[in-house]
Write a protein that holds these residues in place. Structure first.
Motif, PDB file in Angstrom:
ATOM      1  N   SER A   1       1.098   0.237  -7.105  1.00  0.00           N
ATOM      2  CA  SER A   1      -0.070   0.517  -6.271  1.00  0.00           C
ATOM      3  C   SER A   1      -0.978  -0.709  -6.288  1.00  0.00           C
ATOM      4  CB  SER A   1      -0.825   1.728  -6.803  1.00  0.00           C
ATOM      5  OG  SER A   1      -2.012   1.874  -6.053  1.00  0.00           O
TER       6      SER A   1
ATOM      7  N   LEU B   1      -2.291   7.864   0.230  1.00  0.00           N
ATOM      8  CA  LEU B   1      -2.912   8.489  -0.942  1.00  0.00           C
ATOM      9  C   LEU B   1      -2.908  10.016  -0.860  1.00  0.00           C
ATOM     10  CD1 LEU B   1      -5.866   5.977  -1.478  1.00  0.00           C
ATOM     11  CD2 LEU B   1      -3.676   6.058  -2.667  1.00  0.00           C
TER      12      LEU B   1
ATOM     13  N   ASN C   1       2.303  10.455   0.019  1.00  0.00           N
ATOM     14  CA  ASN C   1       2.601   9.713  -1.197  1.00  0.00           C
ATOM     15  C   ASN C   1       3.990  10.053  -1.723  1.00  0.00           C
ATOM     16  OD1 ASN C   1       2.484   9.381  -4.331  1.00  0.00           O
ATOM     17  ND2 ASN C   1       0.789   8.140  -3.569  1.00  0.00           N
TER      18      ASN C   1
ATOM     19  N   GLU D   1      -4.546  -2.648 -15.250  1.00  0.00           N
ATOM     20  CA  GLU D   1      -3.435  -2.213 -14.390  1.00  0.00           C
ATOM     21  C   GLU D   1      -2.358  -3.297 -14.296  1.00  0.00           C
ATOM     22  OE1 GLU D   1      -2.738   0.809 -12.913  1.00  0.00           O
ATOM     23  OE2 GLU D   1      -4.412   1.410 -14.202  1.00  0.00           O
TER      24      GLU D   1
ATOM     25  N   ARG E   1       7.337   7.674  -2.041  1.00  0.00           N
ATOM     26  CA  ARG E   1       7.989   7.499  -3.354  1.00  0.00           C
ATOM     27  C   ARG E   1       9.486   7.845  -3.260  1.00  0.00           C
ATOM     28  NH1 ARG E   1       5.203   4.205  -6.551  1.00  0.00           N
ATOM     29  NH2 ARG E   1       3.053   4.850  -6.884  1.00  0.00           N
TER      30      ARG E   1
ATOM     31  N   SER F   1      -1.963  -9.596  -3.206  1.00  0.00           N
ATOM     32  CA  SER F   1      -1.712  -8.792  -4.417  1.00  0.00           C
ATOM     33  C   SER F   1      -0.811  -9.540  -5.397  1.00  0.00           C
ATOM     34  CB  SER F   1      -1.056  -7.464  -4.039  1.00  0.00           C
ATOM     35  OG  SER F   1      -1.855  -6.777  -3.119  1.00  0.00           O
TER      36      SER F   1
ATOM     37  N   PHE G   1      -4.077  -0.764  -4.902  1.00  0.00           N
ATOM     38  CA  PHE G   1      -5.474  -0.404  -4.658  1.00  0.00           C
ATOM     39  C   PHE G   1      -6.332  -0.613  -5.899  1.00  0.00           C
ATOM     40  CE2 PHE G   1      -3.129   2.096  -1.441  1.00  0.00           C
ATOM     41  CZ  PHE G   1      -3.646   1.466  -0.327  1.00  0.00           C
TER      42      PHE G   1
ATOM     43  N   GLY H   1       0.840  -1.191   0.000  1.00  0.00           N
ATOM     44  CA  GLY H   1       0.000   0.000   0.000  1.00  0.00           C
ATOM     45  C   GLY H   1       0.876   1.241   0.000  1.00  0.00           C
ATOM     46  N   ILE H   2       0.223   2.383  -0.231  1.00  0.00           N
ATOM     47  CA  ILE H   2       0.950   3.657  -0.213  1.00  0.00           C
ATOM     48  C   ILE H   2      -0.024   4.745   0.246  1.00  0.00           C
ATOM     49  CG2 ILE H   2       0.429   4.214  -2.648  1.00  0.00           C
ATOM     50  CD1 ILE H   2       3.342   5.366  -2.802  1.00  0.00           C
TER      51      ILE H   2
ATOM     52  N   GLY I   1      -3.655  -1.397   2.443  1.00  0.00           N
ATOM     53  CA  GLY I   1      -3.677  -2.186   1.210  1.00  0.00           C
ATOM     54  C   GLY I   1      -3.801  -3.680   1.440  1.00  0.00           C
TER      55      GLY I   1
ATOM     56  N   ARG J   1       7.528   0.744  -6.549  1.00  0.00           N
ATOM     57  CA  ARG J   1       6.282   0.349  -5.893  1.00  0.00           C
ATOM     58  C   ARG J   1       5.117   0.327  -6.874  1.00  0.00           C
ATOM     59  NH1 ARG J   1       4.617   1.382  -0.047  1.00  0.00           N
ATOM     60  NH2 ARG J   1       6.753   2.118   0.052  1.00  0.00           N
TER      61      ARG J   1
END
Length: 414
Positions: free
Chosen positions: A148, A127, A132, A156, A136, A178, A150, A124-125, A405, A146
């Motif tokens: 994402s 938002l 964010n 994607e 990064r 994931s 989500f 996860g990251i 996430g 990374r």
């Protein structure tokens, strides 16, 4: 870390008992919060030390850190809250450095240089804009790219795959669900990732349960060894799969016990609550800390080399049935999984207990489940659990993940 590793098998029990005694004495002397937690009890032996839970830490951090430490001289972070009780914790800098020395050592088992190897990261990251960008930047400085997690739609995942074709990743690290979803995408396209990204050496999965069938899928379609990692941000890596396929428990910086409901140790080979002592954290006490998981230590475990035979799941992920029977929520998930994914139609799903006798299964698929599949699932659950349960099947475009996430496979509303 090297000094700890040099201690022989014969001396290791003595070393462990001394370290755990030292950390208790330190906090009884220097930590007011721990002193009040223990109270006026006279503690003669280890088993008399009360067990801590996250609820014991529901007070401001400054009230919990030891004498001689301040916010400026410690490492501070917060847990993801996947167990339902997020909290802010601290480590002194030496303890934090030991954590990373251990991580580097364990990753080295698979020819990964933690400072220089390039990581494909499925995490996860934040938002929000600042969070964010900060994450990064950390990724850039730490040689990580990374993805994402989500949005894991096919379009994607196609972009994720294209990155593997152009970047020389050394390893994959991230949330199990994931990476499994990405492997299913590769399976659908009949792709082995290693053929398109030859630099890949290994995949480390973490934070969620890894089922045997998923491990086989990952091995086949990533084309690299799959390593199962079990950790907690407030502690350290707890167990890490070694090259002999054993889930080796971290005995270097932690002391891991398996306890029954009365807080008494169970013999190796018997399941119980996983309770952990951080042997080096002087800034913040984690002494006989119930992490909220259930597991089994292998019969062949020793003080120097404990082996985690099985991780069963979280203690709060329990289904309570009309008959009064209690069952780990992952039983529902596992039984459903054995049927629901046979034809590759269902990409992922979760099980929710809405009422004592009512469960909802939310799933993401290309086509809706048919009555034959639904009947099979209901029949299997009756066989494993009991009759008289009601099921609602809800097809979704995307499943809701936690803020971090993670995908919680079983949820109870009771």
């Amino acid at each position: 870390m090297n000094e700890i590793l040099k201690i022989s098998e014969d001396e290791y029990e003595k070393y462990t008992l001394e370290k755990r005694k030292d950390i208790v004495e330190f906090h009884l002397l220097n930590n007011q919060s721990y002193q009040s937690f223990i109270g006026n009890k006279t503690i003669e032996n280890w088993d008399e030390i009360p067990v801590m839970t996250k609820k014991d830490f529901q007070k401001p951090l400054l009230e919990r850190i030891s004498k001689g430490f301040s916010k400026k001289t410690i490492y501070i972070n917060k847990t993801s809250g996947s167990s339902g009780d997020p909290f802010i914790f601290a480590k002194d800098n030496f303890c934090h450095a030991l954590t990373w020395a251990n991580v580097k050592r364990l990753f080295g088992w698979y020819d990964i240089d933690f400072n220089h190897s390039y990581q494909a990261r499925f995490y996860g990251i934040p938002l929000d804009f600042v969070g964010n960008k900060k994450e990064r930047l950390k990724d850039f400085l730490s040689k990580r790219y990374r993805f994402s997690i989500f949005n894991l739609s096919d379009s994607e995942l196609e972009k994720v795959f294209s990155k593997f074709k152009t970047k020389k990743f050394d390893y994959i690290n991230g949330y199990t669900s994931s990476i499994v979803l990405f492997a299913k995408f590769l399976q659908h396209k009949n792709i082995v990732l290693k053929e398109y990204c030859p630099s890949l050496k290994v995949c480390m999965v973490t934070s969620e349960m890894l089922f045997e069938e998923d491990k086989k899928l990952l091995q086949k379609h990533l084309g690299i060894p799959i390593v199962n990692e079990y950790g907690a941000s407030e502690l350290d890596l707890i167990a890490f799969q070694n090259p002999n396929n054993e889930w080796q428990v971290n005995s270097e910086t932690l002391f891991v016990e398996i306890l029954d409901i009365n807080n008494k140790p169970v013999p190796n080979g018997v399941e119980g609550r996983i309770v952990i002592t951080s042997l080096f954290n002087k800034a913040h006490p984690f002494i006989r800390y119930d992490i909220g998981d259930i597991g089994i230590l292998d019969e062949k475990s020793s003080f120097k080399k404990p082996i985690l035979k099985k991780l069963i799941g979280r203690t709060n992920d329990v289904a309570i049935l009309p008959s009064g029977k209690k069952s780990p929520g992952l039983t529902f998930y596992y039984v459903t999984k054995s049927i629901i994914e046979d034809d590759g139609n269902v990409k992922e799903f979760i099980v929710k207990q809405l009422k004592l006798d009512t469960f909802e299964i939310e799933y993401v698929s290309k086509i809706e489940l048919n009555s034959s599949q639904i009947n099979k699932i209901e029949e299997a659950i009756r066989t494993y659990l009991e009759d008289g349960l009601q099921f609602i099947f809800t097809r979704k475009e995307v499943l809701k993940r936690s803020k971090s996430g993670k995908l919680k496979q079983f949820q109870s509303n009771l």
